[in-house]
Design a protein around this motif. Structure first.
Motif, PDB file in Angstrom:
ATOM      1  N   LEU A  27      38.966   2.068  26.447  1.00 48.04           N
ATOM      2  CA  LEU A  27      40.228   1.631  25.858  1.00 48.04           C
ATOM      3  C   LEU A  27      41.227   1.460  26.985  1.00 48.04           C
ATOM      4  CD1 LEU A  27      42.139   1.083  23.495  1.00 48.04           C
ATOM      5  CD2 LEU A  27      42.528   3.547  23.325  1.00 48.04           C
ATOM      6  N   GLY A  28      41.590   0.206  27.261  1.00 47.77           N
ATOM      7  CA  GLY A  28      42.579  -0.049  28.285  1.00 47.77           C
ATOM      8  C   GLY A  28      42.061  -0.912  29.419  1.00 47.77           C
ATOM      9  N   GLY A  29      42.904  -1.067  30.460  1.00 46.90           N
ATOM     10  CA  GLY A  29      42.647  -1.987  31.558  1.00 46.90           C
ATOM     11  C   GLY A  29      43.461  -3.255  31.373  1.00 46.90           C
ATOM     12  N   PRO A  30      43.215  -4.275  32.188  1.00 47.03           N
ATOM     13  CA  PRO A  30      43.938  -5.541  32.028  1.00 47.03           C
ATOM     14  C   PRO A  30      43.601  -6.212  30.694  1.00 47.03           C
ATOM     15  CG  PRO A  30      42.895  -5.411  34.185  1.00 47.03           C
ATOM     16  CD  PRO A  30      42.341  -4.285  33.375  1.00 47.03           C
ATOM     17  N   VAL A  31      44.615  -6.707  30.016  1.00 43.84           N
ATOM     18  CA  VAL A  31      44.420  -7.395  28.740  1.00 43.84           C
ATOM     19  C   VAL A  31      44.143  -8.860  29.057  1.00 43.84           C
ATOM     20  CG1 VAL A  31      45.408  -7.930  26.498  1.00 43.84           C
ATOM     21  CG2 VAL A  31      46.013  -5.777  27.645  1.00 43.84           C
ATOM     22  N   LEU A  32      42.900  -9.317  28.810  1.00 47.40           N
ATOM     23  CA  LEU A  32      42.468 -10.600  29.347  1.00 47.40           C
ATOM     24  C   LEU A  32      42.041 -11.618  28.300  1.00 47.40           C
ATOM     25  CD1 LEU A  32      40.394  -9.232  32.344  1.00 47.40           C
ATOM     26  CD2 LEU A  32      42.567 -10.454  32.465  1.00 47.40           C
ATOM     27  N   GLY A  33      41.657 -11.212  27.109  1.00 50.15           N
ATOM     28  CA  GLY A  33      41.204 -12.175  26.121  1.00 50.15           C
ATOM     29  C   GLY A  33      39.697 -12.335  26.141  1.00 50.15           C
ATOM     30  N   ASP A  34      39.197 -13.345  25.401  1.00 46.83           N
ATOM     31  CA  ASP A  34      37.767 -13.441  25.147  1.00 46.83           C
ATOM     32  C   ASP A  34      37.168 -14.780  25.556  1.00 46.83           C
ATOM     33  OD1 ASP A  34      35.633 -11.809  24.214  1.00 46.83           O
ATOM     34  OD2 ASP A  34      35.457 -13.060  22.427  1.00 46.83           O
ATOM     35  N   ARG A  35      37.853 -15.552  26.377  1.00 46.97           N
ATOM     36  CA  ARG A  35      37.267 -16.789  26.872  1.00 46.97           C
ATOM     37  C   ARG A  35      36.172 -16.453  27.888  1.00 46.97           C
ATOM     38  NH1 ARG A  35      42.500 -20.840  27.747  1.00 46.97           N
ATOM     39  NH2 ARG A  35      43.090 -20.942  25.533  1.00 46.97           N
ATOM     40  N   PRO A  36      35.241 -17.381  28.157  1.00 48.92           N
ATOM     41  CA  PRO A  36      34.119 -17.069  29.051  1.00 48.92           C
ATOM     42  C   PRO A  36      34.537 -16.511  30.405  1.00 48.92           C
ATOM     43  CG  PRO A  36      33.698 -19.121  27.905  1.00 48.92           C
ATOM     44  CD  PRO A  36      35.100 -18.713  27.531  1.00 48.92           C
ATOM     45  N   GLY A  37      35.533 -17.136  31.044  1.00 48.21           N
ATOM     46  CA  GLY A  37      35.985 -16.623  32.331  1.00 48.21           C
ATOM     47  C   GLY A  37      36.590 -15.243  32.220  1.00 48.21           C
ATOM     48  N   ALA A  38      37.381 -15.035  31.174  1.00 46.45           N
ATOM     49  CA  ALA A  38      38.011 -13.727  30.978  1.00 46.45           C
ATOM     50  C   ALA A  38      36.966 -12.652  30.740  1.00 46.45           C
ATOM     51  CB  ALA A  38      38.980 -13.790  29.803  1.00 46.45           C
ATOM     52  N   ARG A  39      35.905 -12.982  30.033  1.00 46.30           N
ATOM     53  CA  ARG A  39      34.853 -11.994  29.768  1.00 46.30           C
ATOM     54  C   ARG A  39      34.192 -11.530  31.060  1.00 46.30           C
ATOM     55  NH1 ARG A  39      32.933 -11.524  24.514  1.00 46.30           N
ATOM     56  NH2 ARG A  39      30.799 -11.117  25.219  1.00 46.30           N
ATOM     57  N   LEU A  40      34.069 -12.431  32.039  1.00 47.37           N
ATOM     58  CA  LEU A  40      33.494 -12.039  33.326  1.00 47.37           C
ATOM     59  C   LEU A  40      34.365 -11.033  34.070  1.00 47.37           C
ATOM     60  CD1 LEU A  40      32.145 -15.426  34.737  1.00 47.37           C
ATOM     61  CD2 LEU A  40      30.798 -13.468  33.974  1.00 47.37           C
ATOM     62  N   LEU A  41      35.650 -11.058  33.810  1.00 47.84           N
ATOM     63  CA  LEU A  41      36.590 -10.190  34.531  1.00 47.84           C
ATOM     64  C   LEU A  41      36.793  -8.849  33.846  1.00 47.84           C
ATOM     65  CD1 LEU A  41      39.358 -12.788  35.488  1.00 47.84           C
ATOM     66  CD2 LEU A  41      37.373 -12.048  36.839  1.00 47.84           C
ATOM     67  N   ARG A  42      36.317  -8.720  32.628  1.00 49.68           N
ATOM     68  CA  ARG A  42      36.549  -7.492  31.863  1.00 49.68           C
ATOM     69  C   ARG A  42      35.578  -6.387  32.274  1.00 49.68           C
ATOM     70  NH1 ARG A  42      36.836  -9.511  25.739  1.00 49.68           N
ATOM     71  NH2 ARG A  42      36.786  -7.244  25.410  1.00 49.68           N
ATOM     72  N   HIS A  43      35.804  -5.199  31.739  1.00 49.98           N
ATOM     73  CA  HIS A  43      34.912  -4.066  32.002  1.00 49.98           C
ATOM     74  C   HIS A  43      33.685  -4.227  31.121  1.00 49.98           C
ATOM     75  CE1 HIS A  43      34.579   0.195  33.512  1.00 49.98           C
ATOM     76  NE2 HIS A  43      33.538   0.080  32.722  1.00 49.98           N
ATOM     77  N   THR A  44      32.517  -4.388  31.743  1.00 46.11           N
ATOM     78  CA  THR A  44      31.294  -4.652  31.001  1.00 46.11           C
ATOM     79  C   THR A  44      30.262  -3.555  31.229  1.00 46.11           C
ATOM     80  OG1 THR A  44      30.263  -5.953  32.780  1.00 46.11           O
ATOM     81  CG2 THR A  44      31.661  -7.144  31.214  1.00 46.11           C
ATOM     82  N   ARG A  45      29.351  -3.455  30.282  1.00 50.32           N
ATOM     83  CA  ARG A  45      28.125  -2.681  30.417  1.00 50.32           C
ATOM     84  C   ARG A  45      27.000  -3.558  29.895  1.00 50.32           C
ATOM     85  NH1 ARG A  45      30.603   3.170  28.337  1.00 50.32           N
ATOM     86  NH2 ARG A  45      31.654   3.663  30.323  1.00 50.32           N
ATOM     87  N   ARG A  46      25.923  -3.649  30.658  1.00 58.85           N
ATOM     88  CA  ARG A  46      24.827  -4.576  30.337  1.00 58.85           C
ATOM     89  C   ARG A  46      25.356  -5.995  30.149  1.00 58.85           C
ATOM     90  NH1 ARG A  46      20.271  -1.514  29.691  1.00 58.85           N
ATOM     91  NH2 ARG A  46      20.515   0.593  28.866  1.00 58.85           N
ATOM     92  N   ARG A  47      26.382  -6.343  30.924  1.00 62.88           N
ATOM     93  CA  ARG A  47      26.999  -7.683  30.959  1.00 62.88           C
ATOM     94  C   ARG A  47      27.794  -8.015  29.702  1.00 62.88           C
ATOM     95  NH1 ARG A  47      25.346  -6.683  35.562  1.00 62.88           N
ATOM     96  NH2 ARG A  47      23.900  -8.018  36.735  1.00 62.88           N
ATOM     97  N   VAL A  48      28.064  -7.031  28.861  1.00 61.75           N
ATOM     98  CA  VAL A  48      28.827  -7.252  27.631  1.00 61.75           C
ATOM     99  C   VAL A  48      30.141  -6.481  27.728  1.00 61.75           C
ATOM    100  CG1 VAL A  48      28.873  -6.932  25.136  1.00 61.75           C
ATOM    101  CG2 VAL A  48      26.721  -7.539  26.273  1.00 61.75           C
ATOM    102  N   PRO A  49      31.285  -7.116  27.463  1.00 57.99           N
ATOM    103  CA  PRO A  49      32.559  -6.386  27.538  1.00 57.99           C
ATOM    104  C   PRO A  49      32.579  -5.188  26.596  1.00 57.99           C
ATOM    105  CG  PRO A  49      32.970  -8.741  27.461  1.00 57.99           C
ATOM    106  CD  PRO A  49      31.505  -8.554  27.179  1.00 57.99           C
ATOM    107  N   VAL A  50      33.049  -4.062  27.123  1.00 50.77           N
ATOM    108  CA  VAL A  50      33.176  -2.848  26.308  1.00 50.77           C
ATOM    109  C   VAL A  50      34.620  -2.352  26.283  1.00 50.77           C
ATOM    110  CG1 VAL A  50      30.794  -2.099  26.616  1.00 50.77           C
ATOM    111  CG2 VAL A  50      32.531  -1.372  28.275  1.00 50.77           C
ATOM    112  N   ASP A  51      35.537  -3.130  26.866  1.00 53.82           N
ATOM    113  CA  ASP A  51      36.942  -2.726  26.850  1.00 53.82           C
ATOM    114  C   ASP A  51      37.605  -3.186  25.552  1.00 53.82           C
ATOM    115  OD1 ASP A  51      36.733  -5.390  27.516  1.00 53.82           O
ATOM    116  OD2 ASP A  51      38.034  -5.286  29.270  1.00 53.82           O
ATOM    117  N   ILE A  52      38.443  -2.324  25.006  1.00 54.21           N
ATOM    118  CA  ILE A  52      39.217  -2.625  23.806  1.00 54.21           C
ATOM    119  C   ILE A  52      40.666  -2.256  24.083  1.00 54.21           C
ATOM    120  CG2 ILE A  52      37.285  -2.341  22.205  1.00 54.21           C
ATOM    121  CD1 ILE A  52      38.255   0.491  21.655  1.00 54.21           C
ATOM    122  N   PHE A  53      41.577  -2.735  23.227  1.00 51.09           N
ATOM    123  CA  PHE A  53      42.994  -2.590  23.533  1.00 51.09           C
ATOM    124  C   PHE A  53      43.802  -2.280  22.285  1.00 51.09           C
ATOM    125  CE2 PHE A  53      40.921  -5.490  26.422  1.00 51.09           C
ATOM    126  CZ  PHE A  53      41.264  -4.962  27.663  1.00 51.09           C
TER     127      PHE A  53
END
Length: 415
Positions: A27-53
């Motif tokens: 829960l937390g970190g930069p608030v980036l959205g769900d577009r493909p590029g933004a997903r690459l920048l988010r906190h991921t596990r197994r390449r899937v974003p796990v950050d929520i806000f």
């Protein structure tokens, strides 16, 4: 282009939330959205974003100037190595000497010295300290924030381009004197006591020592010594656990022959990609049976990472002999079984000292699980071999045509 190398963005007035850690998420970190590029920048596990806000920022502070996002702080060695540090090298290819921003749990002091000591120790390997890193334990609006895709994540391991960057740009320095280090190393968990999770491990240690292995307890060594042992070993056996993350800063091919022994029954162990991607030869023995756990997770229910497994010792001995790395076939199955029973009773007794944190109603089930694995003469029955997707499809197809599992690969291994 997305996917061909580290993706990055510079964001004006970036919104950043302090963190909390619900199970399996951040829960937390930069608030980036769900577009493909933004997903690459988010906190991921197994390449899937796990950050929520949360819906909005809470009393945000204003940070003027330019920063580079480092990541989320953790207080556990494995999570720092697997999840905190993998933006540093890619970011420095864009901005060699940035002012770093690291996000701490909400309410923590916004001060570098307030970070967990293990986090500060690992960041020091990169020359990151209070002089060039800002810590926030509250929400913030950052005037300019550079965010670069992490080169690795927990579960999926390193990306191909990141292995090249680590080879060429990682600041890690390994002692070059290979003569100081053993050629065959077993990275043991026995020094963790009941938290080892591997019953009878001391028997394995003694047998491997007789075959020329050095038994290494990572938690007792400085980081530089851990890294040097791993880099110089010709054969390196890891018991599944956080010590595997000690190779996270190595590039492709730095390790010699790496072998992973499972501690839990997982179809996708997160340690396999960490080791395999860096080893010149890799083999995985994933047939040790997991028995269960009586230690409770803080959120309720038994904690699998605090459970116990038993070694399929004779099957493992054959596996290591056929690989040509050790001959431990002489070990008596009954001697190993006696040690496993002793360790199980110690695990149960230690857990019972904290009854509020233990599911003592499961003790009989745990003992029964061990007995259920015992075959004639005290041999431990191994788990069935781990099958690939292709092998599982072949098995389903063979079954419809009168074939059988003997047509499939009998042991998980890759070289």
């Amino acid at each position: 282009m997305l996917g061909k190398g580290p993706y990055s963005r510079r964001i004006r007035n970036a919104r950043v939330q302090a963190t909390a850690r619900p199970p399996g998420q951040i829960l937390g970190g930069p608030v980036l959205g769900d577009r493909p590029g933004a997903r690459l920048l988010r906190h991921t596990r197994r390449r899937v974003p796990v950050d929520i806000f949360t819906p909005g920022l809470v009393d945000p502070v204003r940070l003027n100037g330019a920063y580079a996002y480092l990541g989320v702080s953790f207080g556990h060695f494995g999570h720092v190595m697997a999840e905190t540090i993998h933006r540093i090298v890619p970011t420095r290819q864009i901005e060699p000497n940035p002012r770093w921003l690291i996000v701490a749990p909400r309410g923590n002091a916004s001060d570098f010295t307030g970070l967990p000591s293990v986090c500060r120790t690992i960041l020091a390997l990169f020359g990151i300290d209070a002089s060039n890193c800002t810590v926030i334990g509250t929400d913030a609006i950052v005037e300019e924030l550079l965010i670069v895709e992490a080169g690795s994540d927990l579960g999926a391991g390193p990306k191909e381009w990141y292995l090249d960057q680590l080879r060429d740009h990682c600041p890690l320095r390994i002692d070059p004197d290979a003569r100081r280090y053993p050629e065959k190393v077993y990275v043991s968990r026995s020094g963790l006591g009941y938290r080892s999770g591997i019953l009878g491990e001391q028997v394995l240690e003694e047998a491997l020592a007789a075959s020329g292995f050095h038994n290494l307890h990572a938690q007792s060594l400085p980081l530089a010594e851990q890294f040097a042992h791993y880099a110089h070993a010709k054969v390196l056996i890891f018991a599944e656990g956080s010590a595997c993350h000690g190779v996270e800063l190595f590039g492709r091919g730095v390790l010699g022959h790496a072998i992973l022994l499972n501690r839990r029954d997982q179809a996708r162990t997160p340690f396999l990609p960490v080791l395999k991607s860096r080893a010149r030869q890799f083999d995985g023995f994933l047939r040790n049976p997991y028995l269960g756990s009586i230690v409770l997770h803080p959120t309720g229910g038994p904690a699998p990472n605090r459970g116990v497994s038993v070694l399929a010792f004779q099957t493992l001995a054959t596996f290591l002999f056929e690989l040509g790395v050790a001959d431990i076939r002489h070990v008596s199955p009954l001697a190993y079984l006696a040690a496993a029973h002793r360790d199980l009773e110690e695990y149960i007794a230690t857990a019972a000292l904290n009854p509020d944190k233990a599911a003592l109603n499961l003790v009989d089930d745990l003992r029964a699980a061990l007995e259920a694995r015992v075959e004639a003469r005290g041999t431990i029955a191994p788990l069935p071999p781990q099958l690939t997707v292709q092998e599982r499809r072949a098995l389903r197809g063979a079954g419809s045509e009168g074939g059988g599992p003997e047509q499939l690969v009998a042991r998980f291994t890759s070289g």
